[in-house]
Design an enzyme around this catalytic site. Structure first.
Site, short mmCIF file in Angstrom:
data_model
loop_
_atom_site.label_atom_id
_atom_site.label_comp_id
_atom_site.label_asym_id
_atom_site.label_seq_id
_atom_site.Cartn_x
_atom_site.Cartn_y
_atom_site.Cartn_z
N ASP A 176 -9.02 6.35 41.33
CA ASP A 176 -8.14 5.21 41.07
C ASP A 176 -8.91 3.89 41.19
O ASP A 176 -8.73 2.97 40.39
CB ASP A 176 -6.98 5.23 42.04
CG ASP A 176 -5.97 4.13 41.77
OD1 ASP A 176 -5.60 3.92 40.60
OD2 ASP A 176 -5.54 3.46 42.74
N ARG A 221 -0.34 -4.81 26.88
CA ARG A 221 -0.73 -4.98 28.28
C ARG A 221 -1.12 -3.65 28.92
O ARG A 221 -1.45 -3.61 30.10
CB ARG A 221 0.41 -5.61 29.08
CG ARG A 221 0.75 -7.04 28.66
CD ARG A 221 2.00 -7.54 29.37
NE ARG A 221 1.92 -7.34 30.80
CZ ARG A 221 2.89 -6.78 31.54
NH1 ARG A 221 3.99 -6.34 30.96
NH2 ARG A 221 2.76 -6.67 32.85
N LYS A 222 -1.07 -2.56 28.16
CA LYS A 222 -1.36 -1.23 28.70
C LYS A 222 -2.81 -0.84 28.41
O LYS A 222 -3.29 -0.94 27.29
CB LYS A 222 -0.42 -0.20 28.09
CG LYS A 222 1.05 -0.44 28.39
CD LYS A 222 1.92 0.62 27.73
CE LYS A 222 3.39 0.41 28.04
NZ LYS A 222 4.24 1.44 27.39
#
Length: 258
Positions: A176, A221-222
């Site tokens: 992550d 925005r992804k």
């Protein structure tokens, strides 16, 4: 600054004491006033000497080699570090080593201004462990032109899950962090919206692995990112992951909207 209420209150008390010609009370009041003055001055001095952290403290880069690094870790570091751009080099190589503090904020799009506000000790949270080699030892190398990065990661004994192997949560943390670093480097501040991980084979505790992360595509925005965790020679696949990150405005990072 000494509060006016303090001086005013003591003045009334002293006036009252003098009017009654009570020498003992006067002495006590004078002693208390002197004590409060000294206390206030000490507080003022303490405030004046306080560090204005995080603005005047030079952060430490924990992604530099240290004595806990295994030869395999140092070798991988030297390989990718040799690919990094050299300041003043006309050819300007494609790779850049990222420091472990600042959440690489000042290197992201539009992040140079925000980094001046929250720089200093705003490192990845894994860097709060002082003992070298005890937990997360890693360094990230970024290739912005190719929209990918590589992280060299060595897991310490505090990250043990199954006996002799790295905890899956620790692996997820690194995935992550690295994927988010890449997305943030390309777009500015982002937050994880979705993270999918497939564990293929366990990682032996204390071993060194590579995290290969790449930006797959962008939709508004992804930001869709992929990651592969392999042995340093890339012959063994340990983990695969995909993630969705969403760019956010600065206000979201502070719990408000600008």
């Amino acid at each position: 600054m000494i509060p006016r209420s303090l001086l005013f209150g003591r003045g009334l008390a002293l006036s009252h004491a003098f009017s009654n010609q009570n020498a003992s009370t006067v002495h006590q009041q004078l002693s208390m006033t002197a004590w409060n003055l000294r206390s206030s001055l000490r507080n003022i001095r303490t405030l004046s000497l306080m560090s204005l952290w995080p603005f005047n403290v030079k952060p430490r880069d924990f992604s530099l080699p240290n004595a806990s690094w295994r030869p395999e870790m140092s070798k991988a570091y030297e390989y990718y570090n040799a690919l990094c751009e050299i300041e003043g080099d006309e050819k300007r190589r494609l790779w850049r080593k990222l420091p472990s503090y600042n959440r690489v904020l000042k290197y992201t799009t539009g992040g140079v201004y925000l980094s001046k506000i929250i720089q200093s000790k705003a490192r990845l949270f894994t860097r709060n462990i002082k003992e070298p080699g005890a937990a997360f030892e890693y360094v990230v190398f970024m290739n912005k032109q190719e929209k990918r990065c590589v992280c060299v990661f060595q897991a310490g004994h505090l990250l043990e899950g199954p006996p002799g192997h790295v905890h899956g949560g620790a692996v997820a943390t690194m995935i992550d962090s690295v994927m988010g670093t890449l997305a943030g480097y390309m777009s500015g501040p982002v937050m994880t919206a979705n993270l999918n991980i497939n564990y293929r084979s366990p990682i032996p505790l204390g071993s060194v692995v590579l995290l290969h992360s790449a930006l797959d595509r962008v939709e508004g925005r992804k930001f869709f990112v992929t990651c592969r965790v392999t042995s340093t020679d890339e012959s063994k696949l340990h983990t695969e992951a995909t993630a969705l990150f969403v760019s956010v405005n600065v206000g979201h990072l502070f719990g408000t909207r600008f």
